[in-house]
Write a protein that holds these residues in place. Structure first.
Motif, PDB file in Angstrom:
ATOM      1  N   GLY A 124       0.788  -1.220   0.000  1.00 48.37           N
ATOM      2  CA  GLY A 124       0.000   0.000   0.000  1.00 48.37           C
ATOM      3  C   GLY A 124       0.822   1.272   0.000  1.00 48.37           C
ATOM      4  N   ARG A 125       2.155   1.147  -0.055  1.00 47.03           N
ATOM      5  CA  ARG A 125       3.014   2.335   0.032  1.00 47.03           C
ATOM      6  C   ARG A 125       4.021   2.428  -1.117  1.00 47.03           C
ATOM      7  NH1 ARG A 125       5.364   3.259   5.916  1.00 47.03           N
ATOM      8  NH2 ARG A 125       5.383   5.392   5.072  1.00 47.03           N
ATOM      9  N   VAL A 126       3.905   1.546  -2.089  1.00 49.76           N
ATOM     10  CA  VAL A 126       4.868   1.564  -3.184  1.00 49.76           C
ATOM     11  C   VAL A 126       4.831   2.897  -3.919  1.00 49.76           C
ATOM     12  CG1 VAL A 126       5.517   0.466  -5.373  1.00 49.76           C
ATOM     13  CG2 VAL A 126       4.814  -0.943  -3.429  1.00 49.76           C
ATOM     14  N   HIS A 127       3.650   3.511  -4.011  1.00 49.40           N
ATOM     15  CA  HIS A 127       3.554   4.797  -4.695  1.00 49.40           C
ATOM     16  C   HIS A 127       4.416   5.864  -4.033  1.00 49.40           C
ATOM     17  CE1 HIS A 127       0.584   5.114  -1.439  1.00 49.40           C
ATOM     18  NE2 HIS A 127       0.735   6.421  -1.522  1.00 49.40           N
ATOM     19  N   GLU A 128       4.647   5.742  -2.728  1.00 48.61           N
ATOM     20  CA  GLU A 128       5.511   6.699  -2.045  1.00 48.61           C
ATOM     21  C   GLU A 128       6.950   6.572  -2.542  1.00 48.61           C
ATOM     22  OE1 GLU A 128       5.157   6.368   2.206  1.00 48.61           O
ATOM     23  OE2 GLU A 128       2.995   6.059   2.109  1.00 48.61           O
ATOM     24  N   VAL A 129       7.393   5.332  -2.759  1.00 53.59           N
ATOM     25  CA  VAL A 129       8.748   5.105  -3.252  1.00 53.59           C
ATOM     26  C   VAL A 129       8.892   5.622  -4.675  1.00 53.59           C
ATOM     27  CG1 VAL A 129      10.510   3.358  -3.718  1.00 53.59           C
ATOM     28  CG2 VAL A 129       8.945   3.061  -1.780  1.00 53.59           C
ATOM     29  N   LEU A 130       7.932   5.285  -5.514  1.00 58.01           N
ATOM     30  CA  LEU A 130       8.017   5.659  -6.931  1.00 58.01           C
ATOM     31  C   LEU A 130       7.796   7.141  -7.155  1.00 58.01           C
ATOM     32  CD1 LEU A 130       6.019   2.685  -8.525  1.00 58.01           C
ATOM     33  CD2 LEU A 130       8.470   2.841  -8.048  1.00 58.01           C
ATOM     34  N   GLY A 131       7.055   7.775  -6.263  1.00 56.11           N
ATOM     35  CA  GLY A 131       6.680   9.169  -6.486  1.00 56.11           C
ATOM     36  C   GLY A 131       7.433  10.171  -5.635  1.00 56.11           C
ATOM     37  N   HIS A 132       8.525   9.772  -5.005  1.00 54.23           N
ATOM     38  CA  HIS A 132       9.261  10.723  -4.170  1.00 54.23           C
ATOM     39  C   HIS A 132       9.702  11.919  -5.021  1.00 54.23           C
ATOM     40  CE1 HIS A 132      12.193  12.495  -1.446  1.00 54.23           C
ATOM     41  NE2 HIS A 132      11.674  11.754  -0.491  1.00 54.23           N
ATOM     42  N   PRO A 133       9.528  13.127  -4.525  1.00 53.92           N
ATOM     43  CA  PRO A 133       9.845  14.301  -5.347  1.00 53.92           C
ATOM     44  C   PRO A 133      11.316  14.457  -5.689  1.00 53.92           C
ATOM     45  CG  PRO A 133       9.260  14.948  -3.096  1.00 53.92           C
ATOM     46  CD  PRO A 133       8.923  13.497  -3.234  1.00 53.92           C
ATOM     47  N   ARG A 134      12.236  13.871  -4.902  1.00 53.39           N
ATOM     48  CA  ARG A 134      13.664  14.095  -5.160  1.00 53.39           C
ATOM     49  C   ARG A 134      14.485  12.816  -5.240  1.00 53.39           C
ATOM     50  NH1 ARG A 134      15.917  17.462  -0.653  1.00 53.39           N
ATOM     51  NH2 ARG A 134      17.844  17.074  -1.807  1.00 53.39           N
ATOM     52  N   TRP A 135      14.101  11.779  -4.507  1.00 51.04           N
ATOM     53  CA  TRP A 135      14.910  10.565  -4.503  1.00 51.04           C
ATOM     54  C   TRP A 135      14.507   9.666  -5.671  1.00 51.04           C
ATOM     55  CZ3 TRP A 135      17.052  13.582  -1.594  1.00 51.04           C
ATOM     56  CH2 TRP A 135      16.879  13.763  -0.227  1.00 51.04           C
ATOM     57  N   ARG A 136      15.485   9.165  -6.417  1.00 47.88           N
ATOM     58  CA  ARG A 136      15.256   8.238  -7.537  1.00 47.88           C
ATOM     59  C   ARG A 136      15.927   6.905  -7.204  1.00 47.88           C
ATOM     60  NH1 ARG A 136      11.926  11.822  -8.166  1.00 47.88           N
ATOM     61  NH2 ARG A 136      12.423  13.675  -9.400  1.00 47.88           N
ATOM     62  N   VAL A 137      15.139   5.927  -6.835  1.00 48.19           N
ATOM     63  CA  VAL A 137      15.705   4.660  -6.381  1.00 48.19           C
ATOM     64  C   VAL A 137      15.965   3.728  -7.561  1.00 48.19           C
ATOM     65  CG1 VAL A 137      13.501   3.476  -5.957  1.00 48.19           C
ATOM     66  CG2 VAL A 137      15.507   2.876  -4.605  1.00 48.19           C
ATOM     67  N   HIS A 138      17.093   3.006  -7.495  1.00 50.20           N
ATOM     68  CA  HIS A 138      17.487   2.030  -8.512  1.00 50.20           C
ATOM     69  C   HIS A 138      17.787   0.716  -7.787  1.00 50.20           C
ATOM     70  CE1 HIS A 138      18.218   5.285 -11.544  1.00 50.20           C
ATOM     71  NE2 HIS A 138      18.546   5.973 -10.456  1.00 50.20           N
ATOM     72  N   VAL A 139      17.026  -0.328  -8.096  1.00 49.62           N
ATOM     73  CA  VAL A 139      17.167  -1.634  -7.438  1.00 49.62           C
ATOM     74  C   VAL A 139      17.976  -2.543  -8.352  1.00 49.62           C
ATOM     75  CG1 VAL A 139      15.934  -3.646  -6.562  1.00 49.62           C
ATOM     76  CG2 VAL A 139      14.993  -1.347  -6.208  1.00 49.62           C
ATOM     77  N   VAL A 140      19.120  -3.006  -7.864  1.00 52.85           N
ATOM     78  CA  VAL A 140      20.031  -3.823  -8.666  1.00 52.85           C
ATOM     79  C   VAL A 140      19.739  -5.305  -8.424  1.00 52.85           C
ATOM     80  CG1 VAL A 140      22.442  -4.361  -9.161  1.00 52.85           C
ATOM     81  CG2 VAL A 140      21.793  -2.028  -8.500  1.00 52.85           C
ATOM     82  N   THR A 141      19.600  -6.064  -9.509  1.00 53.15           N
ATOM     83  CA  THR A 141      19.400  -7.509  -9.444  1.00 53.15           C
ATOM     84  C   THR A 141      20.396  -8.192 -10.371  1.00 53.15           C
ATOM     85  OG1 THR A 141      17.800  -7.629 -11.261  1.00 53.15           O
ATOM     86  CG2 THR A 141      16.924  -7.145  -9.062  1.00 53.15           C
TER      87      THR A 141
END
Length: 361
Positions: A124-141
């Motif tokens: 229920g909170r993934v939109h917070e991660v994707l929509g952060h105004p300044r932080w751009r997260v990159h998940v490495v696999t």
């Protein structure tokens, strides 16, 4: 005794000598793989993302593998300080009891429990991660190729044996067995944010991080081979088996793009090891020009020796403590409590940045 040490590449050290350090100097924050060792960085994470970095205004790329990906995603949640505190509690309390007759829990059991944990944490909170105004997260696999394209009783160990042998010969040869796949949150224009590093060392694919693939991508980034099961066929990504991002990028020794700003790297040691299969290859632990713009924060080895067991928390503690869950939890909680000194010393240094405290990386 100081708990924290500062290490910098030549370009970062020159910047500190001329300008000190301000939040707007930072364009990239890496989060290393390393399992329980990452717990020691909780107080620093809370200070950096809860107090200091929000004072700036620039876009910051957060690049994480394994527990580092979990940390970087937690940084993007509303009230990230509470999220980091919960991550710490949940990680310390995790307990995977082996089935009767088994010495270790089955990877399927660990994967199922971990999936539930991620759902409880980010549901229920993934939109917070994707929509952060300044932080751009990159998940490495790490995506398996050829024999590693699917997980199997025999093909997986044979595949990793081949990958390890080729990696000894040359790191680039690892690319014949494993591909780096990075799941990137949207940038300011809505498309996936551009990778903050040059990807010439290994075959690399970038995939948009979305609501549909966030959970499997994050689980894959944390899926240690033979401890958890691989995650197969992640939505929106090339088909295949995906494992821990630390296999290809253990400590994210990447060629960061200098035009994005300095790299602020909270780490649990001075060495930045390229891949998980490089741990025993000490000639690959040296700093390179890729880290020229990096300021690395790490605990002092003498301070570490004063922690429970004379070391940082690590995965061997699961076997060392066995079924003594309260004993392991006490040891890890003590280490994390002592790690508050890391954040306090960095905050004090920022008041009057003294480059004489900074050692060459």
């Amino acid at each position: 005794m100081r708990a924290l040490r500062w290490y910098a590449g030549p370009a970062a050290l020159a910047h500190l000598r001329r300008h000190g350090l301000q939040p707007d100097d930072i364009g990239i924050v890496p989060g290393a793989a390393g399992g329980p060792k990452g717990l020691i960085l909780g107080p620093l994470d809370r200070f950096l993302f809860g107090q200091w970095l929000p004072q700036g205004g620039r876009e910051v790329h957060l690049v994480g593998a394994s527990i580092g990906a979990w940390r970087m995603a937690a940084a993007c949640l509303n009230d990230c300080v509470a999220a980091f505190e919960r991550l710490q509690r949940d990680y310390i309390a995790q307990d995977y009891e082996p089935e009767p007759g088994r010495r270790r829990p089955h990877p399927r059991h660990v994967s199922e429990a971990f999936a539930r944990e991620l759902q409880a944490f980010f549901g229920g909170r993934v939109h917070e991660v994707l929509g952060h105004p300044r932080w751009r997260v990159h998940v490495v696999t790490s995506r398996g190729c050829h024999i590693l394209g699917r997980e199997g009783r025999w093909r997986t160990p044979l595949g990793y044996l081949g990958a390890a042998a080729c990696n000894v010969a040359h790191r680039r040869a690892l690319g014949a067995w494993l591909q780096r796949v990075v799941f990137s949150a949207p940038g300011a224009q809505g498309a996936p944010a551009a990778l903050p590093f040059e990807a010439r060392d290994l075959p690399t694919r970038q995939v948009a991080l979305t609501e549909a693939n966030f959970m499997p991508a994050l689980q894959a980034s944390c899926s240690i081979p033979f401890v958890l099961q691989a995650v197969h066929d992640i939505p929106g990504a090339p088909s295949g088996a995906y494992w821990d991002g630390g296999i290809t990028d253990y400590h994210l020794h990447l060629r960061w793009r200098p035009e994005l700003g300095l790299v602020l790297y909270p780490h649990f040691q001075r060495r930045v090891v390229p891949g998980w299969l490089d741990k025993a290859l000490r000639w690959r632990h040296r700093a390179t020009a890729a880290l020229d713009h990096t300021l690395l924060l790490a605990p002092d080895p003498d301070w570490v020796r004063r922690l429970p067991g004379g070391k940082l928390p690590d995965r061997r503690d699961f076997e060392r403590f066995g079924r003594d869950l309260p004993g392991r939890m006490r040891a890890w909680q003590t280490a994390v409590r002592e790690a508050q000194r890391l954040a306090d010393e960095f905050a004090a240094w920022l008041e009057r940045p003294d480059p004489r405290w900074v050692e060459p990386l």
